[in-house]
Design an enzyme around this catalytic site. Structure first.
Site, PDB file in Angstrom:
ATOM      1  N   ARG A 150       0.812  -1.234   0.000  1.00  0.00           N
ATOM      2  CA  ARG A 150       0.000   0.000   0.000  1.00  0.00           C
ATOM      3  C   ARG A 150       0.832   1.265   0.000  1.00  0.00           C
ATOM      4  NH1 ARG A 150      -2.813  -3.172   3.570  1.00  0.00           N
ATOM      5  NH2 ARG A 150      -4.694  -4.058   2.639  1.00  0.00           N
ATOM      6  N   LYS A 187       2.515  11.587 -11.298  1.00  0.00           N
ATOM      7  CA  LYS A 187       1.697  10.680 -12.116  1.00  0.00           C
ATOM      8  C   LYS A 187       2.502   9.426 -12.369  1.00  0.00           C
ATOM      9  CE  LYS A 187      -1.243  13.888 -14.694  1.00  0.00           C
ATOM     10  NZ  LYS A 187      -1.611  14.354 -16.060  1.00  0.00           N
ATOM     11  N   GLU A 229       9.621  19.648 -24.593  1.00  0.00           N
ATOM     12  CA  GLU A 229       8.896  19.967 -23.344  1.00  0.00           C
ATOM     13  C   GLU A 229       9.461  21.245 -22.704  1.00  0.00           C
ATOM     14  OE1 GLU A 229       6.138  18.319 -22.406  1.00  0.00           O
ATOM     15  OE2 GLU A 229       6.322  16.330 -23.317  1.00  0.00           O
ATOM     16  N   LYS A 280       7.391  23.114 -13.803  1.00  0.00           N
ATOM     17  CA  LYS A 280       6.515  21.978 -13.525  1.00  0.00           C
ATOM     18  C   LYS A 280       6.162  21.927 -12.037  1.00  0.00           C
ATOM     19  CE  LYS A 280       4.805  17.589 -14.389  1.00  0.00           C
ATOM     20  NZ  LYS A 280       4.782  16.382 -15.197  1.00  0.00           N
ATOM     21  N   GLU A 286      -4.786  17.860 -11.212  1.00  0.00           N
ATOM     22  CA  GLU A 286      -5.237  18.348 -12.513  1.00  0.00           C
ATOM     23  C   GLU A 286      -6.719  18.716 -12.542  1.00  0.00           C
ATOM     24  OE1 GLU A 286      -3.275  16.427 -15.795  1.00  0.00           O
ATOM     25  OE2 GLU A 286      -4.756  17.179 -17.210  1.00  0.00           O
ATOM     26  N   ARG A 318      -3.164  22.820 -13.881  1.00  0.00           N
ATOM     27  CA  ARG A 318      -2.242  21.781 -14.372  1.00  0.00           C
ATOM     28  C   ARG A 318      -2.531  21.407 -15.824  1.00  0.00           C
ATOM     29  NH1 ARG A 318       0.181  16.528 -11.082  1.00  0.00           N
ATOM     30  NH2 ARG A 318       1.391  15.699 -12.832  1.00  0.00           N
ATOM     31  N   ASN A 368      -0.657  20.424 -20.785  1.00  0.00           N
ATOM     32  CA  ASN A 368      -1.015  19.645 -21.971  1.00  0.00           C
ATOM     33  C   ASN A 368      -0.911  20.450 -23.260  1.00  0.00           C
ATOM     34  OD1 ASN A 368      -1.591  17.255 -20.575  1.00  0.00           O
ATOM     35  ND2 ASN A 368      -3.591  18.059 -19.989  1.00  0.00           N
ATOM     36  N   HIS A 419      -0.214  18.833 -26.573  1.00  0.00           N
ATOM     37  CA  HIS A 419      -0.457  17.402 -26.368  1.00  0.00           C
ATOM     38  C   HIS A 419      -1.782  16.920 -26.952  1.00  0.00           C
ATOM     39  CE1 HIS A 419       2.994  17.830 -23.803  1.00  0.00           C
ATOM     40  NE2 HIS A 419       2.957  16.571 -23.414  1.00  0.00           N
ATOM     41  N   HIS A 441      -0.984  13.853 -28.977  1.00  0.00           N
ATOM     42  CA  HIS A 441      -1.432  12.495 -28.638  1.00  0.00           C
ATOM     43  C   HIS A 441      -2.143  11.837 -29.816  1.00  0.00           C
ATOM     44  CE1 HIS A 441      -1.353  13.203 -24.013  1.00  0.00           C
ATOM     45  NE2 HIS A 441      -0.237  12.662 -24.451  1.00  0.00           N
ATOM     46  N   HIS A 483       7.375  10.941 -28.428  1.00  0.00           N
ATOM     47  CA  HIS A 483       6.399  11.800 -27.765  1.00  0.00           C
ATOM     48  C   HIS A 483       6.722  13.293 -27.969  1.00  0.00           C
ATOM     49  CE1 HIS A 483       3.631  13.301 -24.752  1.00  0.00           C
ATOM     50  NE2 HIS A 483       4.645  13.908 -24.151  1.00  0.00           N
TER      51      HIS A 483
HETATM   52  N1  LIG Z   1       4.415  10.659 -15.305  1.00  0.00           N
HETATM   53  C1  LIG Z   1       4.351  11.722 -16.073  1.00  0.00           C
HETATM   54  O1  LIG Z   1       3.913  12.813 -15.644  1.00  0.00           O
HETATM   55  C2  LIG Z   1       4.849  11.617 -17.463  1.00  0.00           C
HETATM   56  C3  LIG Z   1       5.081  12.777 -18.219  1.00  0.00           C
HETATM   57  C4  LIG Z   1       5.615  12.642 -19.493  1.00  0.00           C
HETATM   58  C5  LIG Z   1       5.886  11.376 -19.998  1.00  0.00           C
HETATM   59  N2  LIG Z   1       5.642  10.267 -19.240  1.00  0.00           N
HETATM   60  C6  LIG Z   1       5.932   8.929 -19.754  1.00  0.00           C
HETATM   61  O2  LIG Z   1       7.330   8.827 -19.981  1.00  0.00           O
HETATM   62  C7  LIG Z   1       7.574   7.875 -21.008  1.00  0.00           C
HETATM   63  C8  LIG Z   1       8.585   8.449 -21.962  1.00  0.00           C
HETATM   64  O3  LIG Z   1       9.776   8.708 -21.263  1.00  0.00           O
HETATM   65  P1  LIG Z   1      11.165   8.917 -22.001  1.00  0.00           P
HETATM   66  O4  LIG Z   1      10.997   9.851 -23.122  1.00  0.00           O
HETATM   67  O5  LIG Z   1      12.150   9.189 -20.948  1.00  0.00           O
HETATM   68  O6  LIG Z   1      11.407   7.498 -22.703  1.00  0.00           O
HETATM   69  P2  LIG Z   1      12.126   6.152 -22.221  1.00  0.00           P
HETATM   70  O7  LIG Z   1      12.009   5.958 -20.786  1.00  0.00           O
HETATM   71  O8  LIG Z   1      11.609   5.094 -23.111  1.00  0.00           O
HETATM   72  O9  LIG Z   1      13.657   6.446 -22.573  1.00  0.00           O
HETATM   73  C9  LIG Z   1      14.019   6.654 -23.925  1.00  0.00           C
HETATM   74  C10 LIG Z   1      15.206   5.773 -24.326  1.00  0.00           C
HETATM   75  O10 LIG Z   1      16.414   6.327 -23.800  1.00  0.00           O
HETATM   76  C11 LIG Z   1      17.134   5.342 -23.100  1.00  0.00           C
HETATM   77  N3  LIG Z   1      17.894   6.045 -22.083  1.00  0.00           N
HETATM   78  C12 LIG Z   1      17.402   6.622 -20.957  1.00  0.00           C
HETATM   79  N4  LIG Z   1      18.354   7.321 -20.323  1.00  0.00           N
HETATM   80  C13 LIG Z   1      19.492   7.168 -21.042  1.00  0.00           C
HETATM   81  C14 LIG Z   1      20.802   7.662 -20.896  1.00  0.00           C
HETATM   82  N5  LIG Z   1      21.141   8.498 -19.925  1.00  0.00           N
HETATM   83  N6  LIG Z   1      21.741   7.286 -21.808  1.00  0.00           N
HETATM   84  C15 LIG Z   1      21.391   6.475 -22.831  1.00  0.00           C
HETATM   85  N7  LIG Z   1      20.152   6.004 -23.050  1.00  0.00           N
HETATM   86  C16 LIG Z   1      19.209   6.344 -22.149  1.00  0.00           C
HETATM   87  C17 LIG Z   1      16.081   4.403 -22.604  1.00  0.00           C
HETATM   88  O11 LIG Z   1      16.623   3.143 -22.297  1.00  0.00           O
HETATM   89  C18 LIG Z   1      15.136   4.369 -23.798  1.00  0.00           C
HETATM   90  O12 LIG Z   1      15.608   3.482 -24.772  1.00  0.00           O
HETATM   91  C19 LIG Z   1       6.227   7.566 -21.627  1.00  0.00           C
HETATM   92  O13 LIG Z   1       5.801   6.305 -21.180  1.00  0.00           O
HETATM   93  C20 LIG Z   1       5.312   8.649 -21.083  1.00  0.00           C
HETATM   94  O14 LIG Z   1       3.971   8.214 -20.957  1.00  0.00           O
HETATM   95  C21 LIG Z   1       5.150  10.378 -17.993  1.00  0.00           C
HETATM   96 ZN   LIG Z   2       4.624  15.448 -22.720  1.00  0.00          ZN
END
Ligand SMILES: NC(=O)c1ccc[n+]([C@@H]2O[C@H](COP(=O)([O-])OP(=O)(O)OC[C@H]3O[C@@H](n4cnc5c(N)ncnc54)[C@H](O)[C@@H]3O)[C@@H](O)[C@H]2O)c1
Ligand SMILES: [Zn+2]
Length: 370
Positions: A122, A144, A186, A237, A247, A251, A255, A258, A262, A275
């Site tokens: 939990r 999130k 971003e 942020k 949100e 907040r 978006n 987005h 999306h 993304h």
């Molecule tokens: N929680 C939130 O508020 C929120 C906000 C935006 C996005 N997200 C989520 O985040 C995800 C996207 O995240 P992302 O863009 O970081 O993608 P990701 O986590 O897939 O990373 C992108 C790639 O980079 C590689 N990588 C990461 N760090 C590295 C480093 N220092 N050196 C070499 N390679 C590295 C990873 O292994 C991967 O192949 C999505 O699932 C999205 O939904 C969440």
């Molecule tokens: Zn985003």
């Protein structure tokens, strides 16, 4: 030099520590939080090969008992199955209520690990160590967490705040350039909707499209552009989510770009566009919609688009995209309120508003021009 940004939420406050070159001090940062002895580091093979050993040694040196869980790399593993693997490892290592899960990776690792931490017993302690630019300035902040359902992104999840977000900008040196640019999208977003000074800093940079340019400091003792981008974006942020954790109001402006972004990601099967690339296109479209509605000047929209171009992000829609399918997809987006498409639109650089009724004709016209 390290910087900290405070995230102030009603239930919990935590720090974002931006500490260049300090990954080996991760353990020391965690010791300040009064956590239990056990730590589970969750990562993927790509990130772990570079930074796993440093992170683990540092935690051990600070007296923690460390286990690790390595999930396969990629968005397609942001699933309930990955969650199950984390739970199994947590059980094997007898994680307790006082234990901590550390997410070492990009947004995918951060989202899955956060949800595992939110739900194991939990809720146990959670620390974010984001390693992509996108995760550092966006995904790791704000609480999130979650995984994808086979039929939709981020459908399963919870709001769950970390105890600490630890950012070492030096780990970006190994990030693929395309991922880096996607993260910049971003940062540009925060400049447009929230922080005119950040926008100006990005505008003043001669070049943005490669990490090297941001890691050089203009003069001795001056902040590097990468540090400025991280500080100001994280601050933006943090301020927005502090005002509106779940949100219900402001907040939503995060978006920006987005709504159409999306739709483009989903219509291209989440494979063609990253993304951030989809968000860049979404910002160009939303900016033009704001201009058409007389809310924003075309001069400022041009300045936004020039930044997107300078970051080598895409500015043209993928070819063979069915525009009617985009309009259709907008209707099924989570951002639909009472059947009307909701858009975040800029009013000036550094400010934006949520507009509930944007006529489909204007969207169509803008997309056609792109
Ligand atoms: N929680 C939130 O508020 C929120 C906000 C935006 C996005 N997200 C989520 O985040 C995800 C996207 O995240 P992302 O863009 O970081 O993608 P990701 O986590 O897939 O990373 C992108 C790639 O980079 C590689 N990588 C990461 N760090 C590295 C480093 N220092 N050196 C070499 N390679 C590295 C990873 O292994 C991967 O192949 C999505 O699932 C999205 O939904 C969440
Ligand atoms: Zn985003």
């Amino acid at each position: 030099m390290a910087f900290t940004i405070q995230v102030n939420l009603p239930q919990q406050a935590y720090e974002i520590a931006i500490a260049p070159g300090s990954l080996e001090q991760l353990g020391a940062y965690l010791s300040n939080l009064q956590l239990g002895k056990k730590v589970l580091v969750v990562s993927n093979p790509t990130v772990f090969q570079y930074y796993g050993e440093t992170a683990i040694k540092s935690l051990q040196a600070a007296g923690f008992e460390v286990a690790s869980c390595i999930l396969p790399d990629g968005e397609s593993y942001k699933t309930l199955e990955s969650l199950q693997i984390i739970y199994d490892t947590a059980l094997e290592n007898r994680l307790e209520r006082s234990s901590t899960m550390v997410a070492l990776g990009g947004g995918v690792i951060g989202d899955v690990t956060g949800f595992a931490a939110a739900t194991w017993l939990r809720g146990i302690n959670f620390v974010q160590v984001p390693t992509t630019l996108l995760a550092m300035i966006d995904a790791a902040i704000g609480g999130k967490t979650g995984v994808n359902h086979p039929r939709g992104k981020n459908l399963i999840g919870a709001f769950y705040q970390p105890r600490l977000v630890f950012v070492d900008p030096e780990v970006l040196q190994t990030l693929p350039v395309r991922e880096f640019r996607a993260g910049l999208a971003e940062a540009i977003k925060y400049g447009v909707i929230w922080d005119a000074q950040l926008f100006a800093e990005l505008e003043a940079a001669e070049r943005l499209e490669r990490m090297e340019f941001l890691h050089q400091s203009a003069k001795k003792g001056e902040l590097r552009l990468i540090d400025i981008i991280l500080m100001r974006s994280c601050q933006a942020k943090a301020e927005v989510v502090s005002k509106d954790e779940k949100e219900a109001g402001v907040r939503a402006i995060l978006n920006y770009g987005h709504t159409i972004g999306h739709a483009l990601e989903s219509l291209t099967g989440y494979t063609q566009l990253l993304h951030g690339e989809a968000v860049a296109l979404g910002m160009i479209a939303a900016g033009q919609i704001a201009v058409e509605l007389g809310m924003w000047t075309s001069q400022e929209a041009e300045r936004q688009n020039a930044l997107i171009t300078k970051a080598s992000l895409p500015t043209k829609l993928p070819t063979r995209l069915d525009l009617e399918a985009v309009i259709e997809a907008l209707q099924t987006d989570k951002k639909v309120k009472a059947g009307k498409v909701r858009f975040v639109l800029p009013t000036q650089i550094g400010a934006a508003k949520v507009i509930d009724q944007v006529p489909a004709d204007i969207i169509r016209q803008v997309l056609r021009q792109m």
